[in-house]
Design a protein around this motif. Structure first.
Motif, PDB file in Angstrom:
ATOM      1  N   TRP A  13      47.723 -60.180  35.781  1.00 20.29           N
ATOM      2  CA  TRP A  13      48.595 -61.044  36.575  1.00 20.29           C
ATOM      3  C   TRP A  13      49.614 -60.240  37.365  1.00 20.29           C
ATOM      4  O   TRP A  13      49.873 -60.536  38.540  1.00 20.29           O
ATOM      5  CB  TRP A  13      49.344 -62.029  35.655  1.00 20.29           C
ATOM      6  CG  TRP A  13      48.402 -62.891  34.902  1.00 20.29           C
ATOM      7  CD1 TRP A  13      48.054 -62.773  33.584  1.00 20.29           C
ATOM      8  CD2 TRP A  13      47.640 -63.978  35.422  1.00 20.29           C
ATOM      9  NE1 TRP A  13      47.125 -63.728  33.248  1.00 20.29           N
ATOM     10  CE2 TRP A  13      46.852 -64.483  34.363  1.00 20.29           C
ATOM     11  CE3 TRP A  13      47.547 -64.579  36.665  1.00 20.29           C
ATOM     12  CZ2 TRP A  13      45.991 -65.565  34.518  1.00 20.29           C
ATOM     13  CZ3 TRP A  13      46.686 -65.652  36.816  1.00 20.29           C
ATOM     14  CH2 TRP A  13      45.929 -66.124  35.757  1.00 20.29           C
ATOM     15  N   ALA A  17      50.115 -59.831  41.551  1.00 19.01           N
ATOM     16  CA  ALA A  17      51.371 -60.464  41.965  1.00 19.01           C
ATOM     17  C   ALA A  17      52.288 -59.460  42.644  1.00 19.01           C
ATOM     18  O   ALA A  17      52.985 -59.785  43.611  1.00 19.01           O
ATOM     19  CB  ALA A  17      52.078 -61.099  40.765  1.00 19.01           C
ATOM     20  N   SER A  18      52.277 -58.236  42.152  1.00 21.87           N
ATOM     21  CA  SER A  18      53.071 -57.169  42.767  1.00 21.87           C
ATOM     22  C   SER A  18      52.619 -56.908  44.186  1.00 21.87           C
ATOM     23  O   SER A  18      53.427 -56.769  45.097  1.00 21.87           O
ATOM     24  CB  SER A  18      52.814 -55.929  41.987  1.00 21.87           C
ATOM     25  OG  SER A  18      53.603 -55.253  41.496  1.00 21.87           O
ATOM     26  N   VAL A  20      50.949 -58.870  46.268  1.00 18.27           N
ATOM     27  CA  VAL A  20      51.247 -59.999  47.152  1.00 18.27           C
ATOM     28  C   VAL A  20      52.744 -60.076  47.449  1.00 18.27           C
ATOM     29  O   VAL A  20      53.143 -60.271  48.600  1.00 18.27           O
ATOM     30  CB  VAL A  20      50.712 -61.317  46.553  1.00 18.27           C
ATOM     31  CG1 VAL A  20      51.146 -62.510  47.380  1.00 18.27           C
ATOM     32  CG2 VAL A  20      49.180 -61.270  46.455  1.00 18.27           C
ATOM     33  N   SER A  21      53.572 -59.881  46.437  1.00 14.81           N
ATOM     34  CA  SER A  21      55.029 -59.964  46.642  1.00 14.81           C
ATOM     35  C   SER A  21      55.540 -58.882  47.579  1.00 14.81           C
ATOM     36  O   SER A  21      56.325 -59.154  48.495  1.00 14.81           O
ATOM     37  CB  SER A  21      55.757 -59.841  45.301  1.00 14.81           C
ATOM     38  OG  SER A  21      55.378 -60.883  44.449  1.00 14.81           O
ATOM     39  N   VAL A  22      55.108 -57.660  47.360  1.00 14.08           N
ATOM     40  CA  VAL A  22      55.577 -56.561  48.205  1.00 14.08           C
ATOM     41  C   VAL A  22      54.970 -56.675  49.599  1.00 14.08           C
ATOM     42  O   VAL A  22      55.606 -56.326  50.592  1.00 14.08           O
ATOM     43  CB  VAL A  22      55.293 -55.194  47.556  1.00 14.08           C
ATOM     44  CG1 VAL A  22      55.690 -54.055  48.477  1.00 14.08           C
ATOM     45  CG2 VAL A  22      56.026 -55.078  46.225  1.00 14.08           C
ATOM     46  N   VAL A  24      54.584 -59.383  51.198  1.00 16.29           N
ATOM     47  CA  VAL A  24      55.475 -60.311  51.911  1.00 16.29           C
ATOM     48  C   VAL A  24      56.655 -59.544  52.502  1.00 16.29           C
ATOM     49  O   VAL A  24      57.035 -59.763  53.658  1.00 16.29           O
ATOM     50  CB  VAL A  24      55.954 -61.445  50.977  1.00 16.29           C
ATOM     51  CG1 VAL A  24      57.081 -62.248  51.606  1.00 16.29           C
ATOM     52  CG2 VAL A  24      54.789 -62.353  50.611  1.00 16.29           C
ATOM     53  N   LEU A  25      57.212 -58.618  51.734  1.00 17.57           N
ATOM     54  CA  LEU A  25      58.321 -57.809  52.248  1.00 17.57           C
ATOM     55  C   LEU A  25      57.870 -56.954  53.427  1.00 17.57           C
ATOM     56  O   LEU A  25      58.574 -56.828  54.423  1.00 17.57           O
ATOM     57  CB  LEU A  25      58.902 -56.933  51.139  1.00 17.57           C
ATOM     58  CG  LEU A  25      59.540 -57.665  49.972  1.00 17.57           C
ATOM     59  CD1 LEU A  25      59.953 -56.679  48.887  1.00 17.57           C
ATOM     60  CD2 LEU A  25      60.721 -58.479  50.435  1.00 17.57           C
ATOM     61  N   GLY A  70      52.033 -51.753  44.989  1.00 19.45           N
ATOM     62  CA  GLY A  70      53.181 -52.164  45.799  1.00 19.45           C
ATOM     63  C   GLY A  70      53.427 -51.225  46.966  1.00 19.45           C
ATOM     64  O   GLY A  70      53.732 -51.656  48.076  1.00 19.45           O
ATOM     65  N   GLY A  77      51.112 -55.546  54.474  1.00 23.79           N
ATOM     66  CA  GLY A  77      52.001 -56.616  54.925  1.00 23.79           C
ATOM     67  C   GLY A  77      52.584 -56.340  56.295  1.00 23.79           C
ATOM     68  O   GLY A  77      52.657 -57.231  57.152  1.00 23.79           O
ATOM     69  N   VAL A  98      49.266 -64.622  53.040  1.00 27.25           N
ATOM     70  CA  VAL A  98      49.592 -64.511  51.611  1.00 27.25           C
ATOM     71  C   VAL A  98      48.523 -65.210  50.769  1.00 27.25           C
ATOM     72  O   VAL A  98      48.032 -64.656  49.775  1.00 27.25           O
ATOM     73  CB  VAL A  98      50.999 -65.081  51.324  1.00 27.25           C
ATOM     74  CG1 VAL A  98      51.231 -65.275  49.831  1.00 27.25           C
ATOM     75  CG2 VAL A  98      52.062 -64.172  51.916  1.00 27.25           C
ATOM     76  N   ALA A 102      45.979 -63.445  48.143  1.00 26.63           N
ATOM     77  CA  ALA A 102      45.951 -63.890  46.744  1.00 26.63           C
ATOM     78  C   ALA A 102      44.538 -64.292  46.344  1.00 26.63           C
ATOM     79  O   ALA A 102      44.084 -63.977  45.232  1.00 26.63           O
ATOM     80  CB  ALA A 102      46.923 -65.044  46.539  1.00 26.63           C
TER      81      ALA A 102
END
Length: 146
Positions: A13, A17-18, A20-22, A24-25, A70, A77, A98, A102
């Protein structure tokens, strides 16, 4: 996704998730016009490095795996954010890349888990072979052969 499946546990997980989150940044940096050097090279190297990690079944702690993906996610991104069409809605465009990312991670994770769980050593060999194939494709991208 394949890398996270190989690592197992919470990495299943946290690693996707890392990314996708980074990502976005990185997308926000691209939208803002902030200069990030070597974007194409970073994307190409991500394919080589992460494919190689899967091919060689390299083990990493969850935090190290999150940091590795990341780092590369910033480049992915950024490319999405910098290449957003002027006619696109930022929110819809961002949600689209995103969600697509994912889903790709979920597919890789699901594929890796299915092969590992049902095919044993043969499944692990298929996963590692896919990693090698990705790494070689990444070399083609980095060198301009693909």
């Amino acid at each position: 996704g394949l890398f996270a499946a190989q690592l197992g546990g919470w990495a299943r997980w946290l690693v996707p998730a890392s990314f996708v989150s980074v990502m976005v940044l990185g997308g926000a940096l691209g939208l803002a016009g902030v200069a990030v050097p070597f974007v194409e090279l970073g994307i190409g190297l991500s394919i080589v490095v992460l494919g190689g990690v899967v091919a060689f079944n390299l083990r990493a702690g969850v935090a190290a795996a999150m940091a590795l993906v990341g780092f590369f996610a910033v480049f992915h991104g950024y490319a999405h954010g910098a290449e957003m069409p002027e006619s696109a809605s930022g929110l819809a465009y961002g949600a689209g890349f995103v969600l697509a990312t994912a889903m790709l991670h979920a597919a890789g994770l699901g594929f890796g888990l299915a092969l590992d769980g049902k095919a044993g050593a043969r499944g692990a060999l298929v996963v590692r072979s896919l990693g090698a194939l990705a790494a070689f494709a990444g070399i083609g991208v980095v060198t301009g052969l693909v």
